[in-house]
Enzyme design. Sequence first.
Site, PDB file in Angstrom:
ATOM      1  N   GLU A 328     -15.189   8.710  50.723  1.00 36.98           N
ATOM      2  CA  GLU A 328     -15.269   9.757  49.711  1.00 36.98           C
ATOM      3  C   GLU A 328     -14.606   9.308  48.413  1.00 36.98           C
ATOM      4  O   GLU A 328     -13.480   8.823  48.422  1.00 36.98           O
ATOM      5  CB  GLU A 328     -14.558  11.029  50.194  1.00 36.98           C
ATOM      6  CG  GLU A 328     -15.131  11.642  51.457  1.00 36.98           C
ATOM      7  CD  GLU A 328     -14.417  12.932  51.842  1.00 36.98           C
ATOM      8  OE1 GLU A 328     -13.378  13.239  51.226  1.00 36.98           O
ATOM      9  OE2 GLU A 328     -14.903  13.628  52.739  1.00 36.98           O
ATOM     10  N   CYS A 329     -15.300   9.464  47.314  1.00 38.84           N
ATOM     11  CA  CYS A 329     -14.766   9.299  45.970  1.00 38.84           C
ATOM     12  C   CYS A 329     -14.030   7.963  45.814  1.00 38.84           C
ATOM     13  O   CYS A 329     -14.665   6.927  45.674  1.00 38.84           O
ATOM     14  CB  CYS A 329     -13.878  10.483  45.604  1.00 38.84           C
ATOM     15  SG  CYS A 329     -13.755  10.747  43.815  1.00 38.84           S
ATOM     16  N   GLY A 330     -12.698   7.947  45.849  1.00 44.15           N
ATOM     17  CA  GLY A 330     -11.979   6.694  45.718  1.00 44.15           C
ATOM     18  C   GLY A 330     -12.340   5.695  46.800  1.00 44.15           C
ATOM     19  O   GLY A 330     -12.442   4.489  46.546  1.00 44.15           O
ATOM     20  N   GLY A 425     -20.023   8.557  49.171  1.00 46.46           N
ATOM     21  CA  GLY A 425     -20.366   9.131  47.876  1.00 46.46           C
ATOM     22  C   GLY A 425     -19.139   9.724  47.218  1.00 46.46           C
ATOM     23  O   GLY A 425     -18.022   9.651  47.748  1.00 46.46           O
TER      24      GLY A 425
END
Length: 449
Positions: A328-330, A425
């Site tokens: 996720e993200c990072g 993502g």
Amino acid sequence: MHSPRVLFAAPSSGSGKTTIVCGVLRALKNRGKKVAAFKCGPDFIDPLFHEHVVGVPSGTLDLFFSGADELRRLYAAHAEGCDCAVIEGVMGYYDGLAADSDRASSYAVAKALDAPTVLIVDARGQSLSALAAIKGFLTFRPDSRIAGVIFNRMSEHVYNALKDDAAALGVVPIGYVPKSDALMIESRHLGLLTPGEIGDLEAKLDALAALLERTLDLDALLSLSERAPALDVPEEPAIAPTPHARIAVARDEAFCFLYRDNLDVLKRCGAELVFFSPLHDAALPEGTQGLILPGGYPELYAKTLSENAPMRAAICTAIGNGMPCLAECGGFLYLHDTLEDMVGETHPMCGVIRSAAVRTEKLSRFGYITLTAREDGAFFKAGESIKAHEFHYFESKDCGSAFCAGKPNGREWMCMHQTGNLLAGFAHLWYGSNPKPIERFVRACAKED
């Protein structure tokens, strides 16, 4: 369930909620009270400060992610047996999912939990006008739940002149907090600095707690929390047990955005969680069967992450060989070929996502979303949805297209990768809104269909 509780709210962001909540938590803990901490909304950073003060993870209370029954269950699970639960609000008290809605606001959380609310009024540059703000918030909704007030950035002299008039409005004047730049918590592009980045945090918290012992009536605050009525808590819905799976979860300075309740869902599905550091460890934990790479600040540690070539190679090889992974993200940024850091330098990363992650000057996407799978994958089947949140200044040249993201205002876009055993993502998922894909993830880690 009898549970003393109080929610701290404000007319707007930037009113001093986090600083005051952390000071109150430290002061109550110094008094020997057993306290639980919660944060309204999807924020990760404020709860890190709560955890630092209280010593246990802070809970997330969010009425977009969860319905009212689930919210009460999550609250009860972490507040049981506490002397007082302290809940930090988000944004302005009545601000919700849309400009004209209080849905999922701090006010809505106060209603769902029947929690007395203390309004923190930033009184910088005003005196009597602060009372007008209180009256407006009290009358805007007939059931405002506002029962107390704290004046931030106000002098003792002005507070003494106003406190009786505040009481006449029907609220308990809890006290005031004088202006003190030295006790403010610094911020950056994603919000506050994390606790580990503030070298004098312990001294700052001790000074803040000592100040609030003098300027706030903490006994009145505790009495206010005792006004909360008994809470009706629905039973927990069952999650189908799955085979045991050993899942490695990244957790260090670069990867620190973890919802406690997501980890609880994983455990209920059969996961044994082991934590590791992509910054400091050279290999994945022994016996790892699955991998979770959460969000955080990889852009601030891009050089160190890149220099840890053995870990990058281990992750690339594991995912390439089919190890299930949620990123996720990072964590998603870390999986790219390269990542641009805060000064524009590019660093090699894991090479799983064959693209570049780059810095932008503004929020790329921000806010609540519902993700809906466009096709069958290892964890999500076509048409299945999950609640999530995005907040990032970095962007990818390949955000994926396996899901449709829909905002409450109707805006949509394609995003996310769901390829093989990889789901990756920018979105931060709330597992409790649809545990079924998480069950499939744990089952895949255990190598059972």
